[in-house]
Design a protein around this motif. Sequence first.
Motif, PDB file in Angstrom:
ATOM      1  N   LYS A 366       0.917 -47.640  40.137  1.00 34.11           N
ATOM      2  CA  LYS A 366      -0.398 -47.946  40.715  1.00 34.11           C
ATOM      3  C   LYS A 366      -0.317 -48.401  42.159  1.00 34.11           C
ATOM      4  CE  LYS A 366      -2.810 -48.983  36.393  1.00 34.11           C
ATOM      5  NZ  LYS A 366      -3.554 -49.998  35.602  1.00 34.11           N
ATOM      6  N   HIS A 367       0.821 -48.972  42.545  1.00 32.58           N
ATOM      7  CA  HIS A 367       0.865 -49.491  43.917  1.00 32.58           C
ATOM      8  C   HIS A 367       0.865 -48.384  44.967  1.00 32.58           C
ATOM      9  CE1 HIS A 367       5.239 -49.031  43.011  1.00 32.58           C
ATOM     10  NE2 HIS A 367       5.309 -48.706  44.302  1.00 32.58           N
ATOM     11  N   THR A 373     -12.595 -47.176  45.090  1.00 39.75           N
ATOM     12  CA  THR A 373     -13.719 -47.870  44.440  1.00 39.75           C
ATOM     13  C   THR A 373     -13.287 -49.264  44.010  1.00 39.75           C
ATOM     14  OG1 THR A 373     -13.196 -47.138  42.188  1.00 39.75           O
ATOM     15  CG2 THR A 373     -14.512 -45.627  43.553  1.00 39.75           C
ATOM     16  N   LYS A 374     -14.294 -50.141  43.802  1.00 36.47           N
ATOM     17  CA  LYS A 374     -14.001 -51.504  43.342  1.00 36.47           C
ATOM     18  C   LYS A 374     -13.342 -51.495  41.971  1.00 36.47           C
ATOM     19  CE  LYS A 374     -17.658 -53.835  45.950  1.00 36.47           C
ATOM     20  NZ  LYS A 374     -18.874 -54.679  45.883  1.00 36.47           N
ATOM     21  N   LEU A 375     -13.803 -50.565  41.094  1.00 33.11           N
ATOM     22  CA  LEU A 375     -13.219 -50.495  39.760  1.00 33.11           C
ATOM     23  C   LEU A 375     -11.731 -50.185  39.837  1.00 33.11           C
ATOM     24  CD1 LEU A 375     -13.435 -50.407  36.687  1.00 33.11           C
ATOM     25  CD2 LEU A 375     -14.100 -47.980  36.878  1.00 33.11           C
ATOM     26  N   MET A 376     -11.369 -49.267  40.719  1.00 31.80           N
ATOM     27  CA  MET A 376      -9.969 -48.909  40.837  1.00 31.80           C
ATOM     28  C   MET A 376      -9.155 -50.057  41.421  1.00 31.80           C
ATOM     29  SD  MET A 376     -10.446 -44.951  42.105  1.00 31.80           S
ATOM     30  CE  MET A 376      -8.733 -44.455  42.015  1.00 31.80           C
ATOM     31  N   SER A 377      -9.773 -50.796  42.354  1.00 31.33           N
ATOM     32  CA  SER A 377      -9.090 -51.982  42.888  1.00 31.33           C
ATOM     33  C   SER A 377      -8.881 -53.010  41.796  1.00 31.33           C
ATOM     34  CB  SER A 377      -9.899 -52.586  44.035  1.00 31.33           C
ATOM     35  OG  SER A 377      -9.961 -51.718  45.140  1.00 31.33           O
ATOM     36  N   GLU A 379      -8.483 -52.411  38.767  1.00 33.73           N
ATOM     37  CA  GLU A 379      -7.458 -51.900  37.849  1.00 33.73           C
ATOM     38  C   GLU A 379      -6.057 -51.988  38.452  1.00 33.73           C
ATOM     39  OE1 GLU A 379      -7.525 -50.711  34.705  1.00 33.73           O
ATOM     40  OE2 GLU A 379      -9.610 -51.360  34.566  1.00 33.73           O
ATOM     41  N   GLY A 380      -5.971 -52.480  39.674  1.00 31.00           N
ATOM     42  CA  GLY A 380      -4.661 -52.657  40.293  1.00 31.00           C
ATOM     43  C   GLY A 380      -4.184 -51.520  41.153  1.00 31.00           C
ATOM     44  N   TYR A 381      -5.062 -50.502  41.390  1.00 30.56           N
ATOM     45  CA  TYR A 381      -4.664 -49.384  42.227  1.00 30.56           C
ATOM     46  C   TYR A 381      -4.409 -49.871  43.654  1.00 30.56           C
ATOM     47  CZ  TYR A 381      -5.959 -45.821  38.747  1.00 30.56           C
ATOM     48  OH  TYR A 381      -6.024 -45.024  37.636  1.00 30.56           O
ATOM     49  N   GLY A 382      -3.298 -49.551  44.208  1.00 25.82           N
ATOM     50  CA  GLY A 382      -2.954 -49.919  45.578  1.00 25.82           C
ATOM     51  C   GLY A 382      -2.440 -51.333  45.724  1.00 25.82           C
ATOM     52  N   SER A 383      -2.452 -52.111  44.646  1.00 22.21           N
ATOM     53  CA  SER A 383      -2.025 -53.510  44.725  1.00 22.21           C
ATOM     54  C   SER A 383      -0.514 -53.607  44.915  1.00 22.21           C
ATOM     55  CB  SER A 383      -2.431 -54.238  43.441  1.00 22.21           C
ATOM     56  OG  SER A 383      -1.959 -55.566  43.459  1.00 22.21           O
ATOM     57  N   GLY A 384      -0.110 -54.363  45.926  1.00 21.39           N
ATOM     58  CA  GLY A 384       1.314 -54.582  46.171  1.00 21.39           C
ATOM     59  C   GLY A 384       2.003 -53.521  46.997  1.00 21.39           C
ATOM     60  N   TYR A 385       1.241 -52.543  47.489  1.00 22.20           N
ATOM     61  CA  TYR A 385       1.877 -51.488  48.282  1.00 22.20           C
ATOM     62  C   TYR A 385       2.295 -52.050  49.630  1.00 22.20           C
ATOM     63  CZ  TYR A 385       2.520 -47.358  51.192  1.00 22.20           C
ATOM     64  OH  TYR A 385       3.039 -46.430  52.054  1.00 22.20           O
ATOM     65  N   ARG A 386       3.509 -51.724  50.045  1.00 16.34           N
ATOM     66  CA  ARG A 386       4.022 -52.171  51.342  1.00 16.34           C
ATOM     67  C   ARG A 386       4.161 -50.958  52.270  1.00 16.34           C
ATOM     68  NH1 ARG A 386       7.618 -54.867  47.887  1.00 16.34           N
ATOM     69  NH2 ARG A 386       9.458 -53.777  48.680  1.00 16.34           N
ATOM     70  N   TYR A 387       3.473 -51.019  53.391  1.00 14.97           N
ATOM     71  CA  TYR A 387       3.465 -49.932  54.371  1.00 14.97           C
ATOM     72  C   TYR A 387       4.837 -49.874  55.040  1.00 14.97           C
ATOM     73  CZ  TYR A 387       1.685 -47.070  58.271  1.00 14.97           C
ATOM     74  OH  TYR A 387       1.445 -46.079  59.193  1.00 14.97           O
ATOM     75  N   ASP A 388       5.536 -48.754  54.865  1.00 10.95           N
ATOM     76  CA  ASP A 388       6.934 -48.685  55.295  1.00 10.95           C
ATOM     77  C   ASP A 388       7.118 -48.937  56.784  1.00 10.95           C
ATOM     78  OD1 ASP A 388       8.932 -47.516  53.015  1.00 10.95           O
ATOM     79  OD2 ASP A 388       6.892 -46.827  52.659  1.00 10.95           O
ATOM     80  N   HIS A 389       6.172 -48.484  57.598  1.00 12.19           N
ATOM     81  CA  HIS A 389       6.354 -48.650  59.043  1.00 12.19           C
ATOM     82  C   HIS A 389       6.254 -50.114  59.472  1.00 12.19           C
ATOM     83  CE1 HIS A 389       6.554 -44.374  59.906  1.00 12.19           C
ATOM     84  NE2 HIS A 389       5.518 -44.188  59.096  1.00 12.19           N
ATOM     85  N   ASP A 390       5.707 -50.947  58.602  1.00 15.37           N
ATOM     86  CA  ASP A 390       5.641 -52.371  58.915  1.00 15.37           C
ATOM     87  C   ASP A 390       6.880 -53.122  58.442  1.00 15.37           C
ATOM     88  OD1 ASP A 390       3.178 -52.043  60.065  1.00 15.37           O
ATOM     89  OD2 ASP A 390       2.047 -52.605  58.253  1.00 15.37           O
TER      90      ASP A 390
END
Length: 441
Positions: A366-367, A373-377, A379-390
């Motif tokens: 999921k990360h 959408t708020k529902l997907m947020s 549900e944990g979608y995108g949570s904890g993703y770390r942008y590699d260039h940062d």
Amino acid sequence: MADLFAPAVPTAPTENDSRPLADRLRPRALDDVVGQEHLTGRDGALTRMIAAGSLGNIIFWGPPGTGKTTIARLLAGSTGLHFEQISAIFSGVPDLKKVFEAARLRLGNGVRTLLFVDEIHRFNRAQQDSFLPVVEDGTIILVGATTENPSFELNAALLSRARVLTLRRLEADDLALLLGRAETMMGRALPITADARSLLIMMADGDGRAVLTLAEEVFRAAKTGETLDEEGLRAILQRRAPIYDKSQDGHFNLISALHKSVRGSDPDAALYYLCRMFDAGEDPLYIGRRLVRMASEEIGIADPQALTIALAAKDAYDYLGSPEGELALAQACLYLATAPKSNAAYTAFKAAMRSAKENGSLLPPKHILNAPTKLMSAEGYGSGYRYDHDQPDAFSGQDYFPEELGRQTYYEPVERGFERDIRRRLEYWSALRQERQKSPG
């Protein structure tokens, strides 16, 4: 097809003998057959069959003009069998039924039948199946002849009831022997120079029938007292087309030889087979497509330029046409043959495809999924993703495989060419990944 080769002691021609030279030079015994000593010699497979008094069903596989029909006739004569011949090109099921019925009547009178089927691969599957009952009950001894690979062209059931014997392409010495027999029969030498004689043998391309046919044309066309050199021979004889059918074995044999020569890093052999295909009339764009395939399959990322060059060569031929465009394909062929080799990309692709098919529709972690959408947020979608260039070194070390599958390794770069550098890079990232997964963030 007409028979070929000569008897050990050829008979002199008569004025009324209008048969082709190849027919007049038909052998009278297996010992007289040229170029197939592995079958007809003292310890040959056919010699042993005859000595044992047991002739089984046989499929002769070999190029044109190697003696398939001739040997079948001699086998029948050596074993006291009635010889019957049909061609799959001109025969259908009604013809087969007549042949089988006649063989049954003969068998009732104590005479067995050797049925020789020329071009047996031309029969369809149902027609081939019609042979099974009469082969199994001994009504006929089947001897089939094919120029195509029996493994691909004949029914497995029919193949299982016959022994496949391979006839070899005739060598230059074999063809020279046939020319000598032709000269003995005609009572005079071929009116050609030694170099022209070598050229005539080359024109026959391993085909005994062809060399005798060409010799007959020379005997017929040469003027009294004339001795033809190479140029004179070419003027009389139209060059014989190479044995090559773009839908059959000759086509696949040469492209296989080209591909394996490139894979084996042998530029000279690769160039030879490329030119063989050009000479045989192969579509150069087909060759170009195969070179593109070789660049990806045999070289891959070991030399990333290989694919670019192969594509450029294909485009160059498409732009220039023939004959100028062939040089671009030859250049690409040499580049691929001399490039560092790696099938790591090819192997990785096959392994990943197999994994994709076997594991179904697994959800990515999921990360790494977007959350529009708020529902997907929620549900944990995108949570904890770390942008590699940062991240330090522009590398987060996160895991991107589905959780149910776990981390997989498909791509294993080799220690050759550019992939050597990629291997070091992947090893470095692997170490970083392990370190950062222990202490995320």
